[in-house]
Design a protein around this motif. Structure first.
Motif, PDB file in Angstrom:
ATOM      1  N   GLN A  77       0.826  -1.334   0.009  1.00 37.85           N
ATOM      2  CA  GLN A  77      -0.341   0.059  -0.003  1.00 37.85           C
ATOM      3  C   GLN A  77       0.489   1.390   0.306  1.00 37.85           C
ATOM      4  O   GLN A  77       0.764   2.231  -0.798  1.00 37.85           O
ATOM      5  CB  GLN A  77      -0.763  -0.347   0.939  1.00 37.85           C
ATOM      6  CG  GLN A  77      -1.949  -1.061   1.076  1.00 37.85           C
ATOM      7  CD  GLN A  77      -3.096  -0.784   2.326  1.00 37.85           C
ATOM      8  OE1 GLN A  77      -2.896  -0.981   3.796  1.00 37.85           O
ATOM      9  NE2 GLN A  77      -4.250  -1.423   1.656  1.00 37.85           N
ATOM     10  N   MET A 285      -1.045  -0.436  -4.928  1.00 37.18           N
ATOM     11  CA  MET A 285      -2.508   0.853  -4.767  1.00 37.18           C
ATOM     12  C   MET A 285      -2.842   1.337  -5.904  1.00 37.18           C
ATOM     13  O   MET A 285      -3.804   1.553  -6.302  1.00 37.18           O
ATOM     14  CB  MET A 285      -1.932   0.799  -3.133  1.00 37.18           C
ATOM     15  CG  MET A 285      -3.711   1.970  -2.710  1.00 37.18           C
ATOM     16  SD  MET A 285      -5.221   1.172  -2.546  1.00 37.18           S
ATOM     17  CE  MET A 285      -4.737   0.216  -0.718  1.00 37.18           C
ATOM     18  N   LEU A 289      -6.631   1.295  -8.193  1.00 28.00           N
ATOM     19  CA  LEU A 289      -7.197   2.201  -7.821  1.00 28.00           C
ATOM     20  C   LEU A 289      -7.598   3.032  -9.108  1.00 28.00           C
ATOM     21  O   LEU A 289      -8.486   2.823  -9.528  1.00 28.00           O
ATOM     22  CB  LEU A 289      -7.074   3.313  -7.024  1.00 28.00           C
ATOM     23  CG  LEU A 289      -7.136   2.860  -5.494  1.00 28.00           C
ATOM     24  CD1 LEU A 289      -7.141   3.780  -4.837  1.00 28.00           C
ATOM     25  CD2 LEU A 289      -8.209   2.496  -4.909  1.00 28.00           C
ATOM     26  N   ASP A 294     -11.198   4.530  -8.877  1.00 29.78           N
ATOM     27  CA  ASP A 294     -11.782   4.543  -7.639  1.00 29.78           C
ATOM     28  C   ASP A 294     -11.308   6.075  -7.308  1.00 29.78           C
ATOM     29  O   ASP A 294     -10.473   6.267  -7.584  1.00 29.78           O
ATOM     30  CB  ASP A 294     -11.238   3.757  -7.384  1.00 29.78           C
ATOM     31  CG  ASP A 294     -11.199   3.354  -5.495  1.00 29.78           C
ATOM     32  OD1 ASP A 294     -12.209   4.523  -4.602  1.00 29.78           O
ATOM     33  OD2 ASP A 294     -11.737   2.356  -4.979  1.00 29.78           O
ATOM     34  N   TYR A 300      -6.401   9.607  -0.792  1.00 26.04           N
ATOM     35  CA  TYR A 300      -5.428   8.610  -0.267  1.00 26.04           C
ATOM     36  C   TYR A 300      -3.868   9.605  -0.878  1.00 26.04           C
ATOM     37  O   TYR A 300      -3.065   8.719   0.416  1.00 26.04           O
ATOM     38  CB  TYR A 300      -4.889   7.115  -1.288  1.00 26.04           C
ATOM     39  CG  TYR A 300      -6.245   6.618  -0.624  1.00 26.04           C
ATOM     40  CD1 TYR A 300      -7.392   6.753   0.430  1.00 26.04           C
ATOM     41  CD2 TYR A 300      -6.104   4.542  -1.253  1.00 26.04           C
ATOM     42  CE1 TYR A 300      -8.311   5.993   1.101  1.00 26.04           C
ATOM     43  CE2 TYR A 300      -7.334   4.520  -0.841  1.00 26.04           C
ATOM     44  CZ  TYR A 300      -7.800   4.708   0.326  1.00 26.04           C
ATOM     45  OH  TYR A 300      -9.353   4.075   0.991  1.00 26.04           O
ATOM     46  N   ASN A 418     -10.746  -7.694  -2.186  1.00 29.91           N
ATOM     47  CA  ASN A 418     -10.025  -7.189  -2.920  1.00 29.91           C
ATOM     48  C   ASN A 418     -10.428  -5.335  -2.257  1.00 29.91           C
ATOM     49  O   ASN A 418      -9.373  -4.429  -2.224  1.00 29.91           O
ATOM     50  CB  ASN A 418     -10.757  -7.193  -4.654  1.00 29.91           C
ATOM     51  CG  ASN A 418      -9.661  -7.724  -5.363  1.00 29.91           C
ATOM     52  OD1 ASN A 418      -8.129  -7.662  -4.420  1.00 29.91           O
ATOM     53  ND2 ASN A 418     -10.198  -8.326  -6.158  1.00 29.91           N
ATOM     54  N   GLN A 419     -11.263  -5.355  -1.772  1.00 27.43           N
ATOM     55  CA  GLN A 419     -12.669  -4.055  -1.503  1.00 27.43           C
ATOM     56  C   GLN A 419     -11.972  -3.948  -0.192  1.00 27.43           C
ATOM     57  O   GLN A 419     -11.415  -2.306   0.081  1.00 27.43           O
ATOM     58  CB  GLN A 419     -13.759  -3.758  -1.801  1.00 27.43           C
ATOM     59  CG  GLN A 419     -14.634  -3.906  -3.105  1.00 27.43           C
ATOM     60  CD  GLN A 419     -13.680  -2.646  -3.443  1.00 27.43           C
ATOM     61  OE1 GLN A 419     -14.302  -1.557  -3.006  1.00 27.43           O
ATOM     62  NE2 GLN A 419     -14.092  -2.438  -5.257  1.00 27.43           N
ATOM     63  N   ILE A 422      -8.493  -2.126  -0.848  1.00 29.16           N
ATOM     64  CA  ILE A 422      -7.851  -1.137  -0.477  1.00 29.16           C
ATOM     65  C   ILE A 422      -9.055  -0.348   0.940  1.00 29.16           C
ATOM     66  O   ILE A 422      -8.042   0.343   1.121  1.00 29.16           O
ATOM     67  CB  ILE A 422      -9.620  -0.796  -1.843  1.00 29.16           C
ATOM     68  CG1 ILE A 422      -8.989  -1.914  -2.836  1.00 29.16           C
ATOM     69  CG2 ILE A 422      -9.646   1.003  -1.926  1.00 29.16           C
ATOM     70  CD1 ILE A 422      -9.640  -1.624  -4.557  1.00 29.16           C
ATOM     71  N   SER A 423      -9.669  -0.824   1.326  1.00 27.49           N
ATOM     72  CA  SER A 423     -10.749   0.867   2.345  1.00 27.49           C
ATOM     73  C   SER A 423      -9.550  -0.421   3.970  1.00 27.49           C
ATOM     74  O   SER A 423      -9.755   1.617   4.591  1.00 27.49           O
ATOM     75  CB  SER A 423     -11.838  -0.230   2.681  1.00 27.49           C
ATOM     76  OG  SER A 423     -11.632  -1.612   3.713  1.00 27.49           O
ATOM     77  N   TYR A 425      -6.159   0.683   3.782  1.00 27.64           N
ATOM     78  CA  TYR A 425      -6.015   1.832   3.643  1.00 27.64           C
ATOM     79  C   TYR A 425      -4.530   2.280   5.071  1.00 27.64           C
ATOM     80  O   TYR A 425      -5.564   3.457   5.462  1.00 27.64           O
ATOM     81  CB  TYR A 425      -5.618   2.538   2.403  1.00 27.64           C
ATOM     82  CG  TYR A 425      -4.353   3.653   2.063  1.00 27.64           C
ATOM     83  CD1 TYR A 425      -2.774   3.451   1.637  1.00 27.64           C
ATOM     84  CD2 TYR A 425      -4.551   4.920   2.496  1.00 27.64           C
ATOM     85  CE1 TYR A 425      -2.590   4.223   1.333  1.00 27.64           C
ATOM     86  CE2 TYR A 425      -4.081   5.775   1.784  1.00 27.64           C
ATOM     87  CZ  TYR A 425      -2.904   5.874   0.927  1.00 27.64           C
ATOM     88  OH  TYR A 425      -1.457   6.364   0.668  1.00 27.64           O
TER      89      TYR A 425
END
Length: 492
Positions: A77, A285, A289, A294, A300, A418-419, A422-423, A425
């Motif tokens: 990340q 990352m 995105l 995204d 981010y 996967n999601q 991402i969340s 981070y």
């Protein structure tokens, strides 16, 4: 004449005694430094405990990186500008002593002061005794889960007891996890919001309803982590926590709020504003995105400074050693977002409502609870978007309806994994734990790796190897070689 002299001597001695007695009356009180109180309010202990435990996880202004930083690097990340030892998995040992000697010690003292009949009246000046004890137990469970998730078997039952166990034995991660479920259940039951809030609480400002929901949410996290090794226990824990009442909106998110000035400001502000910037947003990352359009990308990360080198959002290549990393300009890649992450007062997430909804989505898929997994999945993504300041319903709706984002009923765990990655981070330990548990998304080993795979744990600190040798050796014999590739109990 002699009798008169003796009488005068007696009178003089008596007067001198009374004078000295008057002079020394209250002497102890006079010599108590008001700036060094004998009894520390439990509210101050709670503030200190939260601050120190957050420092152990996220870092502090003294450039203590915290265990979460290498974890974020492992799951790609973020990545070190100019490469580094964590990026190539070259650093093995990590110290865990400060968890025990600062934050956890303060929490244990809160419990003691609120339990002991001689001190609990004064302790109650910071809030109802049972509510204080409950919060301390919840925070202990949170801290110990992070510690055991990083190292595996750790000192647990023989710690925080003064000098009773100078060389504590190591408990198995399995036994620790079972006790964490008990602690969270009992702590949640202790809470009585009607008795009043508590003082010194940075996370929820003493709101006991929110602490109750956090305890149940954390119990869900602990339960889900055991999905591969104790699915029946995991299912029961998630089901019980859901019935008891977890977080139910982003208003329940557990955040740590940093302050404007040192030593209590955001360590990422220190790293970028008061020191030499050392980290960029990882290319893994950024590319994910970008591929999903995204809207969290701009929350981010910031565009690369040097527009002549391509401009836009460009991830720092992951897994590079110092020689390879130094060949890339620091200004040619995206740094963490200045507004959301690098401010002195930025907030960092301890646990979020988005994570709770991802847990519920997976629990439905695993048959642990009734419900609609795709609805929980969509609520999780929506909550994550809102958490990062994306409030436009059309932007969220457009994202959710993309083919690559729509809940895949043929491979639901992949969609969730996967999601969720991402969340999570900036939540280093949690993103690393969930990647280890699911191995989603698929990550390539570091380009310049010095070992054969992405790390699965950290090595024990040298202080334990040297000073607690017999207990250290017993833990290694039971768990496996003390390196980065040995898996912890739940990581099977």
């Amino acid at each position: 004449m002699k009798k008169i002299i003796n009488t005068n001597l007696i009178i003089l001695a008596t007067s001198l005694f009374l004078f000295l007695s008057a002079c020394t009356e209250g002497f102890e009180e006079m010599n108590i430094d008001p700036n060094q109180p004998v009894v520390v309010p439990t509210s101050s202990l709670l503030t200190s405990a939260q601050r120190e435990l957050v420092a152990d996880l996220f870092g502090n202004h003294d450039q203590l990186d915290g265990v979460g930083l290498p974890a974020m690097i492992y799951v790609q990340q973020i990545a070190s500008l100019r490469g580094g030892f964590s990026d190539t998995y070259a650093t093995v040992e990590e110290d865990f002593s400060t968890f025990y000697t600062s934050g956890l010690k303060d929490l244990e003292e809160i419990i003691t002061l609120n339990t002991n009949e001689e001190t609990m009246v004064n302790a109650a000046l910071s809030g109802p005794n049972n509510n204080q004890i409950a919060v301390a137990r919840i925070l202990k469970a949170w801290a110990f889960q992070n510690i055991t998730d990083v190292w595996g078997d750790i000192p647990y039952t023989e710690t925080l007891q003064g000098n009773s166990y100078p060389l504590p034995t190591y408990n198995t991660q399995e036994s620790i996890y079972m006790d964490l479920l008990k602690e969270l259940s009992e702590a949640a039951e202790m809470i009585n919001p009607g008795e009043g809030n508590i003082s010194g609480d940075i996370i929820y400002e003493g709101d006991m309803d929110k602490w109750h929901r956090f305890a149940n949410s954390l119990k869900m996290r602990v339960g889900l982590r055991m999905s591969k090794v104790a699915p029946d226990v995991a299912a029961l824990a998630v089901s019980e926590a859901l019935t008891a009442g977890p977080m139910n909106s982003t208003d329940d998110n557990a955040f740590y709020q940093f302050l404007e000035s040192q030593p209590n400001n955001n360590p990422w502000f220190f790293r970028f504003e008061l020191s030499v910037p050392n980290y960029g947003v990882g290319s893994t990352m950024v590319e994910m995105l970008k591929s999903l359009n995204d809207p969290r990308l701009e929350k981010y990360a910031d565009p690369a400074f040097n527009q002549d080198l391509g401009g836009g959002f460009i991830g720092q290549p992951v897994g590079l050693d110092v020689a390879s990393g130094s060949a890339i300009s620091d200004f040619a890649v995206s740094w963490p977002n200045a507004q959301n992450i690098l401010q002195p007062t930025s907030t960092f997430t301890i646990m979020s409502y988005a994570e709770v909804e991802f847990i519920l989505a997976e629990a439905v898929e695993r048959g642990w609870i009734p419900g609609n997994a795709s609805e929980h999945y969509n609520r999780a993504i929506t909550a994550s978007m809102e958490q990062w300041g994306i409030t436009d319903p059309s932007a969220i709706s457009n994202y959710l309806t993309q083919e690559e984002v729509v809940y895949d009923t043929s491979d639901p765990i992949k969609s969730i994994g996967n999601q969720k990655w991402i969340s999570l981070y900036m939540q280093g330990v949690q993103s690393w734990c969930e990647w280890r548990r699911l191995q989603i998304p698929e990550l390539d080993i570091a380009k310049d790796a010095v070992i054969a795979a992405i790390p699965r744990r950290r090595g024990y600190p040298p202080s334990e190897i040297n000073l607690n040798k017999s207990n250290y050796e017993a833990a290694v014999a039971r768990q496996g070689t003390d390196n980065l590739l040995t898996r912890v109990w739940w990581d099977k």
